[in-house]
Scaffold this active site. Sequence first.
Site, PDB file in Angstrom:
ATOM      1  N   GLU A  12      29.084 -87.358  21.754  1.00  0.00           N
ATOM      2  CA  GLU A  12      28.429 -88.671  21.774  1.00  0.00           C
ATOM      3  C   GLU A  12      26.911 -88.455  21.811  1.00  0.00           C
ATOM      4  O   GLU A  12      26.396 -87.705  22.651  1.00  0.00           O
ATOM      5  CB  GLU A  12      28.892 -89.464  23.001  1.00  0.00           C
ATOM      6  CG  GLU A  12      28.189 -90.813  23.080  1.00  0.00           C
ATOM      7  CD  GLU A  12      28.888 -91.778  24.027  1.00  0.00           C
ATOM      8  OE1 GLU A  12      30.141 -91.775  24.079  1.00  0.00           O
ATOM      9  OE2 GLU A  12      28.186 -92.523  24.714  1.00  0.00           O
ATOM     10  N   HIS A  29      40.748 -97.815  25.147  1.00  0.00           N
ATOM     11  CA  HIS A  29      41.284 -97.301  26.418  1.00  0.00           C
ATOM     12  C   HIS A  29      42.494 -98.169  26.740  1.00  0.00           C
ATOM     13  O   HIS A  29      42.480 -99.372  26.490  1.00  0.00           O
ATOM     14  CB  HIS A  29      40.323 -97.514  27.589  1.00  0.00           C
ATOM     15  CG  HIS A  29      39.025 -96.789  27.532  1.00  0.00           C
ATOM     16  ND1 HIS A  29      37.902 -97.343  27.006  1.00  0.00           N
ATOM     17  CD2 HIS A  29      38.681 -95.559  27.980  1.00  0.00           C
ATOM     18  CE1 HIS A  29      36.900 -96.480  27.133  1.00  0.00           C
ATOM     19  NE2 HIS A  29      37.334 -95.400  27.713  1.00  0.00           N
ATOM     20  N   ASP A  43      22.845 -93.898  29.961  1.00  0.00           N
ATOM     21  CA  ASP A  43      23.663 -94.049  28.759  1.00  0.00           C
ATOM     22  C   ASP A  43      23.533 -95.500  28.283  1.00  0.00           C
ATOM     23  O   ASP A  43      24.316 -96.356  28.683  1.00  0.00           O
ATOM     24  CB  ASP A  43      25.115 -93.721  29.159  1.00  0.00           C
ATOM     25  CG  ASP A  43      26.010 -93.402  27.988  1.00  0.00           C
ATOM     26  OD1 ASP A  43      25.495 -93.260  26.870  1.00  0.00           O
ATOM     27  OD2 ASP A  43      27.228 -93.287  28.198  1.00  0.00           O
ATOM     28  N   HIS A  90      25.079 -89.096  25.052  1.00  0.00           N
ATOM     29  CA  HIS A  90      25.395 -88.068  26.053  1.00  0.00           C
ATOM     30  C   HIS A  90      24.588 -86.805  25.756  1.00  0.00           C
ATOM     31  O   HIS A  90      24.139 -86.117  26.678  1.00  0.00           O
ATOM     32  CB  HIS A  90      26.885 -87.730  26.040  1.00  0.00           C
ATOM     33  CG  HIS A  90      27.768 -88.880  26.392  1.00  0.00           C
ATOM     34  ND1 HIS A  90      29.137 -88.779  26.427  1.00  0.00           N
ATOM     35  CD2 HIS A  90      27.485 -90.158  26.722  1.00  0.00           C
ATOM     36  CE1 HIS A  90      29.665 -89.944  26.787  1.00  0.00           C
ATOM     37  NE2 HIS A  90      28.676 -90.800  26.959  1.00  0.00           N
ATOM     38  N   ASP A 130      23.898 -96.597  25.306  1.00  0.00           N
ATOM     39  CA  ASP A 130      24.919 -96.909  24.288  1.00  0.00           C
ATOM     40  C   ASP A 130      24.411 -97.872  23.216  1.00  0.00           C
ATOM     41  O   ASP A 130      25.085 -98.859  22.884  1.00  0.00           O
ATOM     42  CB  ASP A 130      26.171 -97.507  24.945  1.00  0.00           C
ATOM     43  CG  ASP A 130      27.010 -96.468  25.656  1.00  0.00           C
ATOM     44  OD1 ASP A 130      26.946 -95.295  25.285  1.00  0.00           O
ATOM     45  OD2 ASP A 130      27.731 -96.847  26.601  1.00  0.00           O
TER      46      ASP A 130
HETATM   47  C1  XLS Z   1      31.288 -93.220  28.437  1.00  0.00           C
HETATM   48  C2  XLS Z   1      32.094 -92.704  27.346  1.00  0.00           C
HETATM   49  C3  XLS Z   1      33.391 -93.451  27.081  1.00  0.00           C
HETATM   50  C4  XLS Z   1      34.321 -92.619  26.237  1.00  0.00           C
HETATM   51  C5  XLS Z   1      35.726 -93.075  26.254  1.00  0.00           C
HETATM   52  O1  XLS Z   1      30.127 -92.912  28.595  1.00  0.00           O
HETATM   53  O2  XLS Z   1      31.305 -92.661  26.197  1.00  0.00           O
HETATM   54  O3  XLS Z   1      33.124 -94.678  26.492  1.00  0.00           O
HETATM   55  O4  XLS Z   1      33.888 -92.570  24.921  1.00  0.00           O
HETATM   56  O5  XLS Z   1      36.267 -93.013  27.502  1.00  0.00           O
HETATM   57 NI    NI Z   2      32.006 -92.161  24.245  1.00  0.00          NI
HETATM   58 NI    NI Z   3      29.067 -92.836  26.618  1.00  0.00          NI
END
Ligand code: XLS
Ligand code: NI
Ligand code: NI
Length: 478
Positions: free
Chosen positions: A310, A144, A349, A313, A351
């Site tokens: 993702e 980003h 999330d 997600h 991750d």
């Molecule tokens: C957040 C998103 C973010 C995107 C990029 O949940 O996954 O990381 O991948 O902005």
């Molecule tokens: Ni992402």
């Molecule tokens: Ni994400």
Amino acid sequence: MKSAKFLLLLFSLNIVSNIVTAAAPPTCPADIGSDCATDSGEWTGEFFPGIPKIKYEGPSSKNPLSFKWYNAEEEILGKKMKDWMRFSVAFWHTFRGTGGDPFGAPTKMWPWEDGTNSLAMAKRRMRVNFEFLEKIGVDKWCFHDRDIAPDGKTIEESNANLDEVVALAKELQGKKISLLWGTSQLFVHPRYMHGAATSPELGTYVYAAAQVKKAMEVTHYLGGENYVFWGGREGYQSLLNTDMERELDHMARFFEAAIAYKKKIGFNGTLLIEPKPQEPTKHQYDWDAATAANFLRKYGLIDEFKLNIECNHATLSGHSCHHEVETARINGLLGNIDANTGDPQVGWDTDQFMMDVGEATLVMLTVIKNGGLAPGGFNFDAKLRRESTDVEDLFIAHIAGMDTLARGLRNAAKLIEDGSLGELVRKRYQSFDTELGAQIEAGKADFELLEKKAIEWGEPKVGSAKQELAEMIFQSAL
Ligand code: XLS
Ligand code: NI
Ligand code: NI
């Protein structure tokens, strides 16, 4: 006997930790006034002393700093593993993740960090990124705008900061490393609290446009292959105070302007929308792949975009990752995968790095059907757990994530080569492999014709779905 075993255990633990923390070439301890702690950001020593270049050692290796399944140059189904995977490191998690959460302070005190968000620190961090990429053997990265360079007081100052860091990144990329995608951070700053392109504030919409314009320019400058839009706060908390129709129209206009600008600057990368159902907003407009596809179709943008799916997600939206990548694929929209996973007992999330070989195998079945992901790839949008605080954990996490997906690729290839799963699916639909089936599929069978057949054939014979057999075949490949 017992103590001999204990000594052996101690000895073997010692070997592992020696591998990991082997003797010390100079590092960059930010806090002790070494060269790297100066403002120049020019320090060129090692940030990961003792971490070797990660190599493939095969499944029997016990070395945590080696690949067991990912063998970059090995061919699977006629393509090198590295070309199937197109792995990328996500700058924001790997180098800006602090381990802080809503209840607690940062836990990660990386030795190269000096605790500031200065430009010098940003440059040093960029060098850390490239050393990491080189050592782990990943040749792509994603960022980003605001992860890599500090926000300034004005747009011009922010842009100047970005230019400085991006110039260094370009130099460090050289010919070996490339940018998978760039994106704009339109969700941290308070000006974006109601959204960016969907904010009711005109000033915010305008500011977001300026930020994306610049982020597209630097992505192009760095040779980025894609540009991502994740609608961080593009959604609502309450419909009572929201004009959803107007906000969606604004988002479409924003994307149209992005398409026009992409063409204007000659950026040929793919534009990607990254669906997510909620978090941080209660309801995000790009809920899932099907919702995003519908939005793109409604506004006539479908040929200009693909999706970045993702996995975490996907599960937040009540689907599996396999469902989302398959939905994207059959719509011609599978552009990239943000490789991570959620926790089955946790509803946000998280991750995490994907570690479930079954999940990876399912995803890879679709990726193979898609012929790969290029110009997209697998971006590790994944972070260490808050409690994982050693520098080597950054390597171990990526290695395990890469190995899981590589193992998924091997398994999926096995299933495809074996053919029995494909045959099971083919057989379920074989009644359509007939003259009437072909007529239906070509859209040439009207209700009158079908009624005639129904009367002629009478009660249909309905076969077994064979789900357990399908699951048995799938398991045999894991
Ligand atoms: C957040 C998103 C973010 C995107 C990029 O949940 O996954 O990381 O991948 O902005
Ligand atoms: Ni992402
Ligand atoms: Ni994400």
